[in-house]
Design a protein around this motif. Structure first.
Motif, PDB file in Angstrom:
ATOM      1  N   TYR A 174       2.581   8.064   9.398  1.00  0.00           N
ATOM      2  CA  TYR A 174       1.902   9.308   9.771  1.00  0.00           C
ATOM      3  C   TYR A 174       2.626  10.518   9.177  1.00  0.00           C
ATOM      4  CZ  TYR A 174      -0.842   6.556  13.038  1.00  0.00           C
ATOM      5  OH  TYR A 174      -1.704   5.631  13.593  1.00  0.00           O
ATOM      6  N   TYR A 175       3.959  10.435   9.139  1.00  0.00           N
ATOM      7  CA  TYR A 175       4.724  11.517   8.494  1.00  0.00           C
ATOM      8  C   TYR A 175       4.345  11.618   7.016  1.00  0.00           C
ATOM      9  CZ  TYR A 175       8.516  13.721   5.974  1.00  0.00           C
ATOM     10  OH  TYR A 175       9.227  14.519   5.112  1.00  0.00           O
ATOM     11  N   ARG A 176       4.279  10.478   6.345  1.00  0.00           N
ATOM     12  CA  ARG A 176       3.923  10.458   4.927  1.00  0.00           C
ATOM     13  C   ARG A 176       2.512  10.995   4.705  1.00  0.00           C
ATOM     14  NH1 ARG A 176       6.836   6.771   1.538  1.00  0.00           N
ATOM     15  NH2 ARG A 176       8.650   5.871   2.570  1.00  0.00           N
ATOM     16  N   LYS A 177       1.605  10.616   5.601  1.00  0.00           N
ATOM     17  CA  LYS A 177       0.233  11.111   5.500  1.00  0.00           C
ATOM     18  C   LYS A 177       0.212  12.633   5.625  1.00  0.00           C
ATOM     19  CE  LYS A 177      -4.246  10.960   7.847  1.00  0.00           C
ATOM     20  NZ  LYS A 177      -5.087  10.290   8.878  1.00  0.00           N
ATOM     21  N   GLY A 178       0.937  13.163   6.604  1.00  0.00           N
ATOM     22  CA  GLY A 178       1.007  14.611   6.777  1.00  0.00           C
ATOM     23  C   GLY A 178       1.583  15.299   5.561  1.00  0.00           C
ATOM     24  N   ARG A 179       2.625  14.701   4.999  1.00  0.00           N
ATOM     25  CA  ARG A 179       3.274  15.275   3.820  1.00  0.00           C
ATOM     26  C   ARG A 179       2.300  15.369   2.642  1.00  0.00           C
ATOM     27  NH1 ARG A 179       7.997  11.631   1.684  1.00  0.00           N
ATOM     28  NH2 ARG A 179       6.201  10.414   0.964  1.00  0.00           N
ATOM     29  N   VAL A 180       1.505  14.336   2.442  1.00  0.00           N
ATOM     30  CA  VAL A 180       0.531  14.345   1.350  1.00  0.00           C
ATOM     31  C   VAL A 180      -0.541  15.405   1.585  1.00  0.00           C
ATOM     32  CG1 VAL A 180      -1.338  13.026   0.284  1.00  0.00           C
ATOM     33  CG2 VAL A 180       0.883  11.986   0.592  1.00  0.00           C
TER      34      VAL A 180
ATOM     35  N   LYS B 124       0.833  -1.209   0.000  1.00  0.00           N
ATOM     36  CA  LYS B 124       0.000   0.000   0.000  1.00  0.00           C
ATOM     37  C   LYS B 124       0.867   1.259   0.000  1.00  0.00           C
ATOM     38  CE  LYS B 124      -4.094  -2.094   2.046  1.00  0.00           C
ATOM     39  NZ  LYS B 124      -4.750  -2.192   0.718  1.00  0.00           N
ATOM     40  N   VAL B 125       1.990   1.215   0.726  1.00  0.00           N
ATOM     41  CA  VAL B 125       2.914   2.353   0.736  1.00  0.00           C
ATOM     42  C   VAL B 125       3.514   2.550  -0.649  1.00  0.00           C
ATOM     43  CG1 VAL B 125       5.138   3.188   1.607  1.00  0.00           C
ATOM     44  CG2 VAL B 125       3.448   2.249   3.193  1.00  0.00           C
ATOM     45  N   GLU B 126       3.893   1.453  -1.300  1.00  0.00           N
ATOM     46  CA  GLU B 126       4.447   1.545  -2.658  1.00  0.00           C
ATOM     47  C   GLU B 126       3.428   2.152  -3.615  1.00  0.00           C
ATOM     48  OE1 GLU B 126       5.551  -2.472  -3.400  1.00  0.00           O
ATOM     49  OE2 GLU B 126       7.466  -2.324  -2.325  1.00  0.00           O
ATOM     50  N   HIS B 127       2.168   1.745  -3.482  1.00  0.00           N
ATOM     51  CA  HIS B 127       1.106   2.313  -4.315  1.00  0.00           C
ATOM     52  C   HIS B 127       0.919   3.802  -3.995  1.00  0.00           C
ATOM     53  CE1 HIS B 127      -0.944  -1.870  -4.955  1.00  0.00           C
ATOM     54  NE2 HIS B 127       0.172  -1.747  -5.629  1.00  0.00           N
ATOM     55  N   ALA B 128       0.947   4.117  -2.706  1.00  0.00           N
ATOM     56  CA  ALA B 128       0.782   5.514  -2.284  1.00  0.00           C
ATOM     57  C   ALA B 128       1.903   6.384  -2.842  1.00  0.00           C
ATOM     58  CB  ALA B 128       0.758   5.604  -0.761  1.00  0.00           C
ATOM     59  N   GLU B 129       3.134   5.875  -2.798  1.00  0.00           N
ATOM     60  CA  GLU B 129       4.273   6.631  -3.326  1.00  0.00           C
ATOM     61  C   GLU B 129       4.098   6.916  -4.816  1.00  0.00           C
ATOM     62  OE1 GLU B 129       7.482   4.076  -2.239  1.00  0.00           O
ATOM     63  OE2 GLU B 129       7.957   5.215  -0.426  1.00  0.00           O
ATOM     64  N   TYR B 130       3.571   5.925  -5.528  1.00  0.00           N
ATOM     65  CA  TYR B 130       3.348   6.123  -6.965  1.00  0.00           C
ATOM     66  C   TYR B 130       2.316   7.228  -7.201  1.00  0.00           C
ATOM     67  CZ  TYR B 130       1.304   5.645 -11.555  1.00  0.00           C
ATOM     68  OH  TYR B 130       0.803   5.935 -12.799  1.00  0.00           O
TER      69      TYR B 130
ATOM     70  N   TYR C  47      -2.213   5.578   2.192  1.00  0.00           N
ATOM     71  CA  TYR C  47      -1.496   5.735   3.464  1.00  0.00           C
ATOM     72  C   TYR C  47      -2.414   5.449   4.645  1.00  0.00           C
ATOM     73  CZ  TYR C  47       2.638   7.751   1.204  1.00  0.00           C
ATOM     74  OH  TYR C  47       3.774   7.935   0.449  1.00  0.00           O
ATOM     75  N   ASN C  48      -3.657   5.881   4.567  1.00  0.00           N
ATOM     76  CA  ASN C  48      -4.610   5.603   5.646  1.00  0.00           C
ATOM     77  C   ASN C  48      -4.829   4.101   5.815  1.00  0.00           C
ATOM     78  OD1 ASN C  48      -5.237   8.158   6.701  1.00  0.00           O
ATOM     79  ND2 ASN C  48      -6.721   8.570   5.086  1.00  0.00           N
TER      80      ASN C  48
END
Length: 208
Positions: free
Chosen positions: A60-66, A26-32, A46-47
């Motif tokens: 949570y950091y990645r979620k905030g960044r998005v 899911k993280v890999e998909h989110a990064e894409y 990310y959620n």
């Protein structure tokens, strides 16, 4: 009996591995999706990863960044709408152009932008709660507080970000902006000078 216990342990280990693998996917998909600026889809991924690994500070950091990235087009929309001048005219035709500002549109965009920053702050706070050493959270968190016009909180986190990178011109520049909003012109000027010293063109223009 021993075989049964061993079998149960193997099932638990396999389940944990499967969950970790699912979160990673899911993280890999989110990064894409983040890379192609489909931030709403990235946020959803990310959620879902957080549902699987709720103690993972990086998620949570990645979620905030998005969420911060989702606020950028809203900020641009607000700036463009506010920059419209009601005095503009079609000089060649001599006819006025309808350039009235859509206040309702601005209010809606501002509401969405503030929500993005508020949600981002909540995500960054959770990341720090899980990992207090995660220094990369400080600058984007400070930027969110700046957009929310919470000047003292913004100052706090810009200063914390400077503890790990004392040559960041953007941190000094926004510190100066915060102090300007607070009416503390001397401290603001000192921070503009530091920002200019480390290469901020905007700070140099402010000092002219």
């Amino acid at each position: 009996m021993r075989l049964s216990k061993w079998f149960i342990i193997m099932i638990i280990v396999f389940a944990l591995f499967a969950c970790a693998r699912t979160a990673k996917v899911k993280v890999e998909h989110a990064e894409y999706f983040e890379s192609v600026m489909k931030f709403d889809v990235a946020l959803d991924k990310y959620n879902k990863a957080i549902e699987i690994e709720p103690e993972n500070a990086d998620l949570y950091y990645r979620k905030g960044r998005v969420l911060v990235k989702m606020a950028i087009p809203l900020l641009l929309e607000i700036s463009q709408e506010k920059s419209v001048s009601t005095d503009d005219k079609d000089i060649e035709k001599g006819a006025e152009i309808d350039v009235s500002i859509d206040h309702a549109k601005i209010a809606e965009a501002e509401k969405k932008m503030m929500k993005c920053h508020e949600d981002a702050v909540a995500a960054f706070k959770k990341a720090l709660q899980l990992d207090p050493t995660m220094a990369r959270v400080f600058f984007p968190m400070a930027s969110c507080y700046y957009q929310l016009k919470e000047w003292d909180q913004a100052i706090n986190y810009f200063n914390r970000s400077l503890e790990t990178n004392h040559e960041n011109p953007d941190a000094y520049y926004f510190l100066a902006e915060c102090y300007t909003q607070k009416g503390e012109s001397q401290i603001a000027r000192e921070n503009y000078q530091l920002a200019a010293q480390y290469g901020s063109q905007k700070a140099k223009e402010k000092l002219q």
